[in-house]
Design an enzyme around this catalytic site. Structure first.
Site, mmCIF file in Angstrom:
data_model
loop_
_atom_site.group_PDB
_atom_site.id
_atom_site.type_symbol
_atom_site.label_atom_id
_atom_site.label_comp_id
_atom_site.label_asym_id
_atom_site.label_seq_id
_atom_site.Cartn_x
_atom_site.Cartn_y
_atom_site.Cartn_z
ATOM 1 N N VAL A 15 1.237 -1.082 -0.089
ATOM 2 C CA VAL A 15 -0.367 -0.349 -0.109
ATOM 3 C C VAL A 15 0.853 0.957 -0.251
ATOM 4 C CG1 VAL A 15 -0.095 0.006 2.826
ATOM 5 C CG2 VAL A 15 -2.153 0.881 1.057
ATOM 6 N N SER A 16 0.522 2.064 -1.012
ATOM 7 C CA SER A 16 1.808 3.619 -0.949
ATOM 8 C C SER A 16 1.049 4.737 0.110
ATOM 9 C CB SER A 16 1.560 3.943 -2.688
ATOM 10 O OG SER A 16 0.349 4.146 -2.875
#
Length: 467
Positions: A15-16
């Site tokens: 997840v960014s």
């Protein structure tokens, strides 16, 4: 009948920072992968997790650990929840799957898209879907770039954590920093007055805290932020912030940077005792060919031997020794201190030099005038700003120390013609009183008031005194 061997797989989740609010949270991805493997009756060896890493590149710690495991041990497949969790770059996606996974006999499975590389259709879909992942990334980049361009056109500085010297960045605006702006103006003033970039660098490092370098000075001189411009993607726009330098001075400085007239200005500037970068600059001569010695990269070197300046070469075959800068500096200082400690020895060196050895009093007077102007500006600045008094006091004291030394040199030089011994003794007393705590610019002046030149012949050192 033997049981069919179970698939040994590992999972990968990412997840960014900009996707924290998506429906692809770490926990959600892990749960989906675990459920999928359980339904398939696969053995899930490990789930590798990259939290807060963009999919725009493959420089992610967990991803690299997973690839190492793929290369070193048998992994039948890598499972992700969604294709763009592996990468948003078409090139990176195909490289990871073909060169890192398939090359090591490891298939790739994406749950959301419902395909895997064990079938021809799955392999074809990888290429198609990675195109859309790349498209999405490009659209995000384009929107970001358009926003930056629009902000620049409106005159706003782009920010980004790099604040130009001389300003503060508050609420999206560049605000003049009263103290730092003095440094910027001094850099331009000194450069336009003929000082070299190296001389300005050492001068700033001696008087102001922070990391200084020749490259930093050059970047400041080239940065059109100081004439009220903002730049993005190589295009300059009119900014809304207050400029620190006039366009005329900025244009002149940059013309000097790129023209031969700068070399002429530097040559003229180096004739004064305080416009150089090493303690003995301008004093050292070669005893074999007569050329000057210049200090660079830790050594004083004969111009004829180093060949760094064709005009200075006297004998292209000269092989005179290089001298370590610190070693020769110490010899010169020790020789002066011997006279300080044994003043009776002064009579032994009293003889006229073969060449005119007077100090450049005009240059000294110009510097004194510059110092007076800087002190006046600092006093005015204190009256209209919130700069701490101790900060301004420290800077004023430094300038006053240099001014005192220069004024003393002027008085000493005025007595030189009529009474050289008295002049020399006065200069020696000034050296003893000020040298130890003085900055380089003052030390150089103190040494040059006593030593006319230093002649090197191999390891032999001859000092010609200024009497």
């Amino acid at each position: 009948m033997t049981d069919k061997k179970k698939m040994m797989v590992c999972g990968y989740v990412r997840v960014s920072t900009e996707n924290q609010l998506e429906n692809y949270s770490i926990d959600e991805q892990v749960q989906r992968i675990q459920s999928y493997c359980q339904a398939k009756d696969w053995v899930l060896l490990k789930i590798y997790t990259d939290g807060g890493f963009s999919g725009g590149n493959t420089d992610r710690p967990a991803l690299q650990q997973m690839l190492t495991a793929v290369r070193e041990q048998r992994v039948d497949a890598v499972v992700v929840y969604k294709l763009d969790r592996l990468s948003r770059s078409q090139k990176d996606t195909l490289t990871l799957i073909e060169d890192d996974l398939l090359a090591n006999h490891t298939d790739f499975v994406s749950i959301n898209e419902n395909f895997d590389t064990s079938s021809p259709f799955g392999r074809a879909m990888i290429g198609i879907l990675s195109v859309f992942a790349q498209l999405e990334k490009d659209q995000i980049t384009e929107r970001f770039t358009m926003g930056r361009i629009g902000r620049s056109k409106a005159g706003y500085y782009h920010g980004g954590g790099i604040i130009p010297l001389g300003y503060q960045y508050k609420d999206g605006l560049l605000i003049v920093d009263p103290y730092q702006s003095i440094m910027v103006r001094e850099i331009f003033q000194n450069f336009l007055a003929g000082k070299s970039i190296n001389a300005i660098w050492h001068d700033m490092a001696a008087r102001y805290p922070g990391k200084w370098s020749a490259a930093k000075i050059q970047c400041i001189l080239k940065n059109n932020i100081y004439i009220g411009k903002v730049k993005f993607a190589g295009i300059a726009y009119d900014g809304i912030h207050e400029p620190l330098i006039s366009e005329r001075d900025f244009r002149t400085a940059n013309e000097l940077l790129s023209s031969s007239s700068r070399k002429n200005a530097l040559n003229a500037a180096q004739k004064t005792p305080f416009r150089a970068d090493t303690l003995l600059s301008g004093l050292v001569r070669c005893g074999r060919c007569g050329a000057r010695y210049a200090g660079a990269h830790g050594y004083y070197k004969c111009y004829s031997r180093s060949k760094t300046s064709k005009k200075q070469i006297m004998d292209p075959h000269c092989k005179n020794d290089n001298w370590e800068i610190n070693a020769l500096n110490q010899i010169a200082v020790n020789a002066i201190m011997q006279l300080v400690e044994h003043p009776d020895a002064i009579a032994d060196i009293l003889h006229p030099t073969e060449e005119h050895s007077a100090l450049d009093t005009a240059a000294i007077q110009r510097r004194i005038k510059e110092i007076d102007t800087q002190i006046e500006k600092l006093i005015d600045l204190y009256q209209v700003s919130a700069i701490p008094m101790e900060t301004l006091t420290g800077r004023v004291n430094e300038l006053n120390t240099e001014r005192k030394t220069l004024s003393g040199q002027m008085r000493i030089e005025q007595t030189r013609q009529n009474n050289p011994e008295e002049r020399f003794r006065d200069a020696l007393s000034q050296f003893a009183a000020e040298f130890e705590k003085a900055p380089l610019v003052t030390r150089r002046l103190l040494v040059s008031s006593l030593i006319n030149r230093i002649i090197l012949d191999g390891k032999a050192v001859e000092i010609v005194w200024r009497v």
